[in-house]
Design an enzyme around this catalytic site. Structure first.
Site, PDB file in Angstrom:
ATOM      1  N   LYS A 168       0.823  -1.199   0.000  1.00 34.91           N
ATOM      2  CA  LYS A 168       0.000   0.000   0.000  1.00 34.91           C
ATOM      3  C   LYS A 168       0.861   1.254   0.000  1.00 34.91           C
ATOM      4  O   LYS A 168       0.402   2.336  -0.342  1.00 34.91           O
ATOM      5  CB  LYS A 168      -0.899   0.027   1.249  1.00 34.91           C
ATOM      6  CG  LYS A 168      -1.838  -1.139   1.376  1.00 34.91           C
ATOM      7  CD  LYS A 168      -2.514  -1.080   2.766  1.00 34.91           C
ATOM      8  CE  LYS A 168      -3.251  -2.372   3.053  1.00 34.91           C
ATOM      9  NZ  LYS A 168      -3.623  -2.478   4.473  1.00 34.91           N
ATOM     10  N   GLY A 169       2.100   1.117   0.473  1.00 32.22           N
ATOM     11  CA  GLY A 169       2.919   2.275   0.791  1.00 32.22           C
ATOM     12  C   GLY A 169       3.132   3.273  -0.337  1.00 32.22           C
ATOM     13  O   GLY A 169       3.316   4.455  -0.089  1.00 32.22           O
TER      14      GLY A 169
ATOM     15  N   GLU B  70       7.855   2.065  -6.001  1.00 36.61           N
ATOM     16  CA  GLU B  70       7.895   1.660  -4.589  1.00 36.61           C
ATOM     17  C   GLU B  70       8.045   2.880  -3.685  1.00 36.61           C
ATOM     18  O   GLU B  70       8.531   3.926  -4.113  1.00 36.61           O
ATOM     19  CB  GLU B  70       9.084   0.716  -4.353  1.00 36.61           C
ATOM     20  CG  GLU B  70       8.735  -0.758  -4.380  1.00 36.61           C
ATOM     21  CD  GLU B  70       8.023  -1.231  -3.109  1.00 36.61           C
ATOM     22  OE1 GLU B  70       7.410  -0.420  -2.399  1.00 36.61           O
ATOM     23  OE2 GLU B  70       8.090  -2.450  -2.846  1.00 36.61           O
ATOM     24  N   ASP B  71       7.644   2.724  -2.441  1.00 31.02           N
ATOM     25  CA  ASP B  71       7.852   3.809  -1.477  1.00 31.02           C
ATOM     26  C   ASP B  71       9.221   3.713  -0.822  1.00 31.02           C
ATOM     27  O   ASP B  71       9.893   4.716  -0.638  1.00 31.02           O
ATOM     28  CB  ASP B  71       6.737   3.843  -0.416  1.00 31.02           C
ATOM     29  CG  ASP B  71       6.578   2.515   0.302  1.00 31.02           C
ATOM     30  OD1 ASP B  71       6.941   1.479  -0.269  1.00 31.02           O
ATOM     31  OD2 ASP B  71       6.075   2.516   1.442  1.00 31.02           O
TER      32      ASP B  71
ATOM     33  N   LYS C 204      17.003   2.752   1.865  1.00 33.39           N
ATOM     34  CA  LYS C 204      17.818   2.646   3.084  1.00 33.39           C
ATOM     35  C   LYS C 204      18.989   1.724   2.794  1.00 33.39           C
ATOM     36  O   LYS C 204      18.939   0.529   3.111  1.00 33.39           O
ATOM     37  CB  LYS C 204      16.983   1.999   4.205  1.00 33.39           C
ATOM     38  CG  LYS C 204      16.265   2.939   5.137  1.00 33.39           C
ATOM     39  CD  LYS C 204      15.653   2.113   6.269  1.00 33.39           C
ATOM     40  CE  LYS C 204      14.656   2.922   7.060  1.00 33.39           C
ATOM     41  NZ  LYS C 204      13.948   2.081   8.054  1.00 33.39           N
TER      42      LYS C 204
ATOM     43  N   PHE D 281      13.061   4.723  11.802  1.00 33.24           N
ATOM     44  CA  PHE D 281      11.714   4.249  11.484  1.00 33.24           C
ATOM     45  C   PHE D 281      10.892   5.393  10.903  1.00 33.24           C
ATOM     46  O   PHE D 281      10.423   6.264  11.625  1.00 33.24           O
ATOM     47  CB  PHE D 281      11.017   3.637  12.696  1.00 33.24           C
ATOM     48  CG  PHE D 281       9.869   2.787  12.254  1.00 33.24           C
ATOM     49  CD1 PHE D 281       8.577   3.310  12.217  1.00 33.24           C
ATOM     50  CD2 PHE D 281      10.096   1.511  11.781  1.00 33.24           C
ATOM     51  CE1 PHE D 281       7.527   2.543  11.732  1.00 33.24           C
ATOM     52  CE2 PHE D 281       9.043   0.742  11.303  1.00 33.24           C
ATOM     53  CZ  PHE D 281       7.755   1.254  11.275  1.00 33.24           C
ATOM     54  N   VAL D 282      10.755   5.370   9.581  1.00 30.88           N
ATOM     55  CA  VAL D 282      10.094   6.476   8.884  1.00 30.88           C
ATOM     56  C   VAL D 282       8.638   6.151   8.567  1.00 30.88           C
ATOM     57  O   VAL D 282       8.298   5.010   8.231  1.00 30.88           O
ATOM     58  CB  VAL D 282      10.846   6.872   7.593  1.00 30.88           C
ATOM     59  CG1 VAL D 282      12.150   7.559   7.936  1.00 30.88           C
ATOM     60  CG2 VAL D 282      11.102   5.667   6.694  1.00 30.88           C
TER      61      VAL D 282
ATOM     62  N   ARG E 104      -0.036   6.798   7.440  1.00 34.40           N
ATOM     63  CA  ARG E 104       0.167   6.913   5.994  1.00 34.40           C
ATOM     64  C   ARG E 104      -0.247   8.290   5.478  1.00 34.40           C
ATOM     65  O   ARG E 104       0.243   8.753   4.461  1.00 34.40           O
ATOM     66  CB  ARG E 104      -0.649   5.850   5.242  1.00 34.40           C
ATOM     67  CG  ARG E 104      -0.259   4.410   5.530  1.00 34.40           C
ATOM     68  CD  ARG E 104      -0.983   3.477   4.560  1.00 34.40           C
ATOM     69  NE  ARG E 104      -0.941   2.081   4.961  1.00 34.40           N
ATOM     70  CZ  ARG E 104       0.051   1.240   4.671  1.00 34.40           C
ATOM     71  NH1 ARG E 104       1.103   1.649   4.001  1.00 34.40           N
ATOM     72  NH2 ARG E 104       0.008  -0.018   5.060  1.00 34.40           N
TER      73      ARG E 104
END
Ligand code: PRP
Length: 184
Positions: free
Chosen positions: A45-46, A101-102, A133, A154-155, A167
């Site tokens: 979903k990102g 992609e996110d 990352k 942690f983003v 989100r």
């Protein structure tokens, strides 16, 4: 108390995101033409918010389709398990596929997706990710368009979640450790 109270700091502001997504759009505009128009595969979903902004910066004809892959549980650590929850509607044989992609973290999800899509014989296969990352990489996956390299924090926000929340934040933020500490 709101979602924003759980954010320790803004890593990438809304304005910076907007400008970089426009630049990524220009780079993609310079890569494809109407003759070899891309077929965008948004990995849910990102990537939904990134896709929505990216596609508005594209000038050539293109299509979008969606896949959903499960690689994480609700916590922050990769389970190493990858499976398709939702597959593409369209046949990509002979198409110029651009995966959207996110974030690329270990690279396991993208490695799985690219190997899976290659078996469907696309004319070409490229990858556009908003975030990468590199310090977390376990599998070396080639990336064609990268918005930002981010540290191992942690983003959340701009499509990225923690336990399916956050989100909707319009920026990329770093979650306070106390918010996710119990889930690891
Ligand atoms: C995220 C992201 C990538 C994957 C990256 O998805 O969208 O698909 O993790 O991690 P990796 O490089 O370690 O494989 P997630 O499983 O969190 O699902 P979501 O996009 O639905 O939030």
């Amino acid at each position: 108390m709101g979602l924003r109270d759980d954010v320790a700091k803004v890593l990438i502001s809304e304005e910076t995101l907007r400008a970089r997504v426009a630049e990524l759009g220009q780079a993609i505009n310079a890569t494809y033409t109407d003759a070899d128009c891309p077929f965008l595969v948004c990995v849910l979903k990102g990537a939904f918010m990134f896709l929505a902004d990216l596609t508005r910066n594209l000038e050539m004809r293109h299509e979008v389709d969606f896949m959903e892959i499960s690689s994480y549980g609700t916590g922050t650590m990769s389970s190493g398990v990858v499976r398709i929850l939702l597959d593409l509607e369209q046949n990509i044989e002979g198409r110029h596929v651009l995966i959207v992609e996110d974030i690329i973290d270990t690279g396991r999800t993208l490695d799985y997706i690219t190997r899976n899509l290659q078996t469907r014989n696309p004319a070409s296969l490229r990858v556009c990710t908003l975030l990468s990352k590199p310090s977390r990489r376990e599998i070396d996956v080639p990336l064609d368009f990268v918005g930002f390299e981010v540290p191992d924090e942690f983003v959340v926000g701009y499509g990225l979640d923690f336990a399916e929340e956050y989100r909707n934040l319009p920026f990329i933020g770093v979650l306070k450790e106390e918010v996710y500490a119990d889930s690891e």
